[in-house]
Design a protein around this motif. Structure first.
Motif, PDB file in Angstrom:
ATOM      1  N   THR A  22       0.836  -1.207   0.000  1.00 11.24           N
ATOM      2  CA  THR A  22       0.000   0.000   0.000  1.00 11.24           C
ATOM      3  C   THR A  22       0.869   1.255   0.000  1.00 11.24           C
ATOM      4  OG1 THR A  22      -0.034  -0.029   2.414  1.00 11.24           O
ATOM      5  CG2 THR A  22      -1.828  -1.160   1.292  1.00 11.24           C
ATOM      6  N   LEU A  23       2.208   1.080   0.027  1.00  9.81           N
ATOM      7  CA  LEU A  23       3.103   2.241   0.086  1.00  9.81           C
ATOM      8  C   LEU A  23       3.135   2.944  -1.275  1.00  9.81           C
ATOM      9  CD1 LEU A  23       6.044   0.633   2.085  1.00  9.81           C
ATOM     10  CD2 LEU A  23       4.351   2.247   2.963  1.00  9.81           C
ATOM     11  N   PRO A  24       3.068   4.279  -1.255  1.00 10.68           N
ATOM     12  CA  PRO A  24       2.995   5.026  -2.524  1.00 10.68           C
ATOM     13  C   PRO A  24       4.091   4.666  -3.522  1.00 10.68           C
ATOM     14  CG  PRO A  24       2.590   6.494  -0.674  1.00 10.68           C
ATOM     15  CD  PRO A  24       2.961   5.180  -0.081  1.00 10.68           C
ATOM     16  N   LEU A  25       5.329   4.472  -3.044  1.00 10.80           N
ATOM     17  CA  LEU A  25       6.437   4.210  -3.972  1.00 10.80           C
ATOM     18  C   LEU A  25       6.354   2.839  -4.642  1.00 10.80           C
ATOM     19  CD1 LEU A  25       9.674   5.721  -2.400  1.00 10.80           C
ATOM     20  CD2 LEU A  25       8.932   5.987  -4.756  1.00 10.80           C
ATOM     21  N   LEU A  26       5.602   1.928  -4.009  1.00 11.35           N
ATOM     22  CA  LEU A  26       5.496   0.582  -4.581  1.00 11.35           C
ATOM     23  C   LEU A  26       4.194   0.364  -5.339  1.00 11.35           C
ATOM     24  CD1 LEU A  26       6.982  -1.707  -1.769  1.00 11.35           C
ATOM     25  CD2 LEU A  26       7.872  -1.438  -4.084  1.00 11.35           C
ATOM     26  N   GLN A  27       3.227   1.224  -5.118  1.00 11.25           N
ATOM     27  CA  GLN A  27       1.944   1.068  -5.809  1.00 11.25           C
ATOM     28  C   GLN A  27       2.126   1.211  -7.323  1.00 11.25           C
ATOM     29  OE1 GLN A  27      -0.752   3.781  -3.848  1.00 11.25           O
ATOM     30  NE2 GLN A  27      -1.824   2.104  -2.874  1.00 11.25           N
ATOM     31  N   HIS A  28       1.374   0.436  -8.056  1.00 11.76           N
ATOM     32  CA  HIS A  28       1.415   0.465  -9.529  1.00 11.76           C
ATOM     33  C   HIS A  28       2.783   0.035 -10.074  1.00 11.76           C
ATOM     34  CE1 HIS A  28      -2.192   2.662  -8.643  1.00 11.76           C
ATOM     35  NE2 HIS A  28      -1.527   3.725  -8.242  1.00 11.76           N
ATOM     36  N   LYS A  29       3.609  -0.597  -9.232  1.00 14.86           N
ATOM     37  CA  LYS A  29       4.906  -1.078  -9.726  1.00 14.86           C
ATOM     38  C   LYS A  29       5.015  -2.594  -9.544  1.00 14.86           C
ATOM     39  CE  LYS A  29       7.745   3.085  -8.924  1.00 14.86           C
ATOM     40  NZ  LYS A  29       6.974   4.024  -8.131  1.00 14.86           N
ATOM     41  N   GLN A  30       3.879  -3.265  -9.291  1.00 16.10           N
ATOM     42  CA  GLN A  30       3.940  -4.699  -9.004  1.00 16.10           C
ATOM     43  C   GLN A  30       4.279  -5.482 -10.274  1.00 16.10           C
ATOM     44  OE1 GLN A  30       3.891  -5.298  -5.895  1.00 16.10           O
ATOM     45  NE2 GLN A  30       3.253  -3.229  -5.410  1.00 16.10           N
ATOM     46  N   SER A  31       5.138  -6.497 -10.091  1.00 15.01           N
ATOM     47  CA  SER A  31       5.528  -7.317 -11.239  1.00 15.01           C
ATOM     48  C   SER A  31       6.151  -8.605 -10.725  1.00 15.01           C
ATOM     49  CB  SER A  31       6.517  -6.520 -12.086  1.00 15.01           C
ATOM     50  OG  SER A  31       7.665  -7.229 -12.364  1.00 15.01           O
ATOM     51  N   LYS A  32       6.009  -9.700 -11.464  1.00 12.47           N
ATOM     52  CA  LYS A  32       6.625 -10.958 -11.032  1.00 12.47           C
ATOM     53  C   LYS A  32       8.121 -10.942 -11.291  1.00 12.47           C
ATOM     54  CE  LYS A  32       2.674 -14.058 -11.238  1.00 12.47           C
ATOM     55  NZ  LYS A  32       2.047 -15.216 -11.895  1.00 12.47           N
ATOM     56  N   ASP A  33       8.511 -10.262 -12.346  1.00  9.02           N
ATOM     57  CA  ASP A  33       9.932 -10.175 -12.679  1.00  9.02           C
ATOM     58  C   ASP A  33      10.593  -9.098 -11.815  1.00  9.02           C
ATOM     59  OD1 ASP A  33       9.546 -12.046 -14.680  1.00  9.02           O
ATOM     60  OD2 ASP A  33       8.906 -10.476 -16.093  1.00  9.02           O
ATOM     61  N   THR A  34      11.884  -9.298 -11.558  1.00 15.18           N
ATOM     62  CA  THR A  34      12.626  -8.326 -10.746  1.00 15.18           C
ATOM     63  C   THR A  34      12.712  -6.985 -11.462  1.00 15.18           C
ATOM     64  OG1 THR A  34      13.955 -10.036  -9.696  1.00 15.18           O
ATOM     65  CG2 THR A  34      14.868  -7.814  -9.714  1.00 15.18           C
ATOM     66  N   LYS A  35      12.289  -5.960 -10.754  1.00 15.70           N
ATOM     67  CA  LYS A  35      12.479  -4.594 -11.244  1.00 15.70           C
ATOM     68  C   LYS A  35      12.944  -3.741 -10.072  1.00 15.70           C
ATOM     69  CE  LYS A  35       9.164  -4.587 -15.062  1.00 15.70           C
ATOM     70  NZ  LYS A  35       7.911  -4.006 -15.586  1.00 15.70           N
ATOM     71  N   ILE A  36      13.963  -2.959 -10.330  1.00 18.07           N
ATOM     72  CA  ILE A  36      14.498  -2.083  -9.278  1.00 18.07           C
ATOM     73  C   ILE A  36      14.340  -0.641  -9.738  1.00 18.07           C
ATOM     74  CG2 ILE A  36      16.504  -1.557  -7.821  1.00 18.07           C
ATOM     75  CD1 ILE A  36      17.674  -4.301  -8.698  1.00 18.07           C
ATOM     76  N   TYR A  37      13.645   0.131  -8.915  1.00 23.73           N
ATOM     77  CA  TYR A  37      13.438   1.557  -9.203  1.00 23.73           C
ATOM     78  C   TYR A  37      14.298   2.371  -8.245  1.00 23.73           C
ATOM     79  CZ  TYR A  37       9.116   0.036 -11.555  1.00 23.73           C
ATOM     80  OH  TYR A  37       8.195  -0.574 -12.371  1.00 23.73           O
TER      81      TYR A  37
END
Length: 669
Positions: free
Chosen positions: A632-647
């Protein structure tokens, strides 16, 4: 036998030590304060703590004396205070003594009017001087009370005005030049040969070296980096470090970290674990990893209660002699070991005549590096390590047969929180899950047993009972520890607890006249002054820790009011830092974060734990880390993915996501 006084019912081991004094001691409470008013007697407020050597000396010389007790009991209401349980009381009377005399320390003895306002004070007094002072003050109160009242009025006004912080710098912009202006004069006090500062006694001051390590790394200042590394290396090799049992003493009495003041405090060791973990992450210097492991092993063995909380301190004395538990004669040392005596004598710096003030007595310390001994004795690194480890085990087993120093077994929320943070820092850089499990156990115990129904914290825990309302440092350090727990296991429940406690602080500790928080809660006891704790000391100031918490939580929750408050607090303090950097080291860490920015690293994908472990191999002092598959954290919202992604994000701007830590590091500033 002397009958017990009212301290026999106290929870503090320090107060219990005085329960059989002939002095009619009382605890600080409504009844004792009312007694002073009802009888119109002056109050003696005597403050100390269980590991304080000179507190024990004054007790033996004065408070165990019937002659002294007669004077104290006849003319005064005598109140004993454990400064670790009631830092709010200690804070006020310490400041009063500093205003009167220009210096302070413990034991702290203040003489007050029946309404608690101080009129005289000092630290350690010899018996004859103490009697003389008390008789003079009793005489003054009996014959010239107006003179005493006038003095109390002036002093109390000074107390209320002292250390006031004003918010006058709203337009201040944080710059790199401000950091340079703080550090350049600071450099002149470094001891580049023996580490620390060029004075004695030498205190470890972990928050100083943590700031300087980060500054040296981010500014690429090699001179400062050398000073930090020399200090950490010299402390780890010195007598201030328990070479066979792990853990650090409170300070060294000399300039070479040789002779410790032998008491061991939880708060020092918790912070030093964090500092050595940070330095190890930065430099991968293996002796620092050994210091961390040995110190945590000591905490496990001697400082951990069955419920997972940590005890407060070990005394310096055993059998009435300072340091007796820790020192060795060469003959005893050689007899315990039985082999490799020449090598081990050289390794631990033992001599026939001794290396301390007591004849034939040695404090174990290191002066020769492993490489030199390996060459001299024709040993491999593995062989030397095996010999030293076996020797430490034998020496530790033999030492454990001795009479142990007194244990202060009360558990304090603030210090336990620092230990949680230390364990998590060590778990992260050494990849040890067992340290994380210990930290989690302690945090859960505090949240389940040291909170009241309104969501406030208690300060203390002893004999299954919490009795003292929490102070700002209890909240600040626990919030910091909860943030660290989230950044270790990414369970958002920790962050939500941290936010709730922060809201409690905002509601109950806020000073409406400025951006600082009061040290005491609105729900706490009303004392003669309500202070802010602003200057960093051997423990960082609760306001500086709270400012960093607000800065981080503001980023985690995208809560602008938090980051604005953190910035306003730093702006109020910033003009003071340059003149005395070491007293504002934790504030300076926040200034570093403001100047260089904070890297917000968000990891998504089912493999986020593996990615985090790889990221932990790299030293990035100015970052927060978020991760998970649902959030539910703003920085992680809308960034969900099964593959590794680093922002990697900064100042509300995110770079395009990358798939590897190596690529992410290119975006880190």
């Amino acid at each position: 036998m002397q009958e017990a006084n009212s301290l026999i019912h106290a929870s503090s081991p320090y107060l219990l030590q005085h329960a059989y004094n002939p002095v009619a001691w009382y605890e600080w409470n409504e009844a004792s304060l009312k007694k002073a008013k009802d009888e119109n007697k002056l109050i003696i407020v005597s403050v100390g703590y269980s590991a304080c050597h000179w507190c024990h000396v004054m007790e033996h010389e004065s408070f165990e004396s019937h002659e002294v007790a007669e004077v104290m009991n006849q003319h005064f209401v005598c109140i004993k205070v454990d400064r670790e349980e009631r830092p709010d009381i200690d804070q006020i009377y310490m400041l009063a003594v500093q205003l009167m005399n220009g210096n302070g320390g413990w034991p702290l003895n203040a003489i007050c009017l029946p309404d608690q306002r101080p009129i005289y004070g000092g630290t350690y007094f010899r018996k004859a001087d103490w009697i003389n002072i008390l008789l003079n003050l009793a005489n003054l109160w009996q014959n010239e009370p107006q003179k005493a009242i006038k003095y109390a009025e002036r002093l109390t006004e000074g107390l209320q005005q002292a250390e006031l912080i004003e918010d006058t710098n709203n337009d201040l912009i944080f710059t790199e030049e401000q950091l340079v202006a703080i550090v350049e004069p600071w450099k002149r006090s470094f001891d580049m040969v023996d580490g620390g500062y060029n004075r004695a006694p030498k205190f470890p001051l972990p928050n100083n070296w943590s700031f300087l390590l980060r500054y040296a790394f981010m500014k690429d200042d090699q001179a400062v980096m050398m000073a930090v590394m020399r200090t950490l290396e010299a402390m780890a090799m010195g007598g201030i470090y328990d070479q066979i049992g792990g853990g650090f003493a409170r300070y060294s009495v000399d300039t070479q970290w040789h002779v410790p003041h032998f008491e061991k405090m939880l708060y020092d060791n918790a912070q030093l674990i964090s500092l050595y973990a940070e330095a190890y992450q930065c430099l991968k210097y293996e002796p620092f990893a050994a210091v961390i492991k040995e110190t945590i092993a000591w905490i496990d063995r001697e400082m951990t209660s069955p419920n997972g909380l940590f005890y407060s301190a070990l005394d310096a004395d055993s059998e009435g002699i300072e340091g007796k538990f820790y020192v060795w004669s060469k003959a005893e040392f050689d007899e315990v070991l039985g082999e490799h005596q020449n090598l081990l004598n050289e390794y631990f710096t033992l001599t026939e005549t001794g290396n301390w003030e007591e004849e034939n007595t040695n404090i174990l310390l290191r002066k020769v590096f492993d490489e030199a001994l390996m060459e001299k004795y024709q040993l491999s690194e593995t062989e030397l390590k095996q010999i030293v480890t076996a020797a430490k085990n034998k020496l530790l087993a033999a030492r454990n047969q001795r009479v142990k120093p007194g244990l202060d077994d009360k558990c304090l929320t603030a210090w336990n929180a620092q230990m949680i943070k230390g364990l998590l820092d060590a778990a992260r850089v050494l990849g040890k899950d067992s340290y994380y499990e210990k930290a989690k156990q302690t945090a859960n115990f505090i949240l389940n047993n040291l909170m009241d129904e309104a969501g406030g914290l208690y300060r203390n825990y002893k004999n299954a009972k919490a009795s003292i309302t929490g102070f700002l440092d209890d909240y600040a350090f626990l919030i910091e520890a909860l943030i660290a727990l989230y950044e270790t296991d990414f369970n958002e429940a920790w962050l939500n607890e941290a936010k709730e406690l922060t809201e409690y602080v905002l509601a109950n500790f806020t000073d409406e006249t400025n951006s600082m928080f009061f040290y005491t809660s609105n729900n706490g006891e009303n004392l003669i002054a309500r202070k802010h704790e602003v200057m960093d000391n051997v423990i960082p100031a609760s306001n500086s820790v709270m400012a960093q918490n607000l800065q981080k939580l503001g980023l985690f929750f995208d809560e602008e009011t938090y980051t604005a408050r953190a910035s306003a607090m730093l702006k109020a303090v910033q003009p003071r830092i340059k003149a005395y950097g070491s007293a504002y080291a934790n504030w300076s860490i926040q200034l570093l974060n403001e100047v260089y920015g904070i890297n917000e690293i968000a990891i998504t994908g089912t493999d986020f734990r593996t990615v985090k472990k790889e990221l932990d191999q790299h030293y990035i002092p100015n970052k927060i880390t978020l991760a998970g598959t649902k959030s539910t954290l703003p920085l992680l919202q809308h960034k969900q993915s099964k593959d590794t992604k680093i922002y990697v994000c900064r100042n509300k701007t995110c770079q395009l996501p990358v798939a590897t830590v190596a690529e992410a590091l290119k975006h880190v500033q």
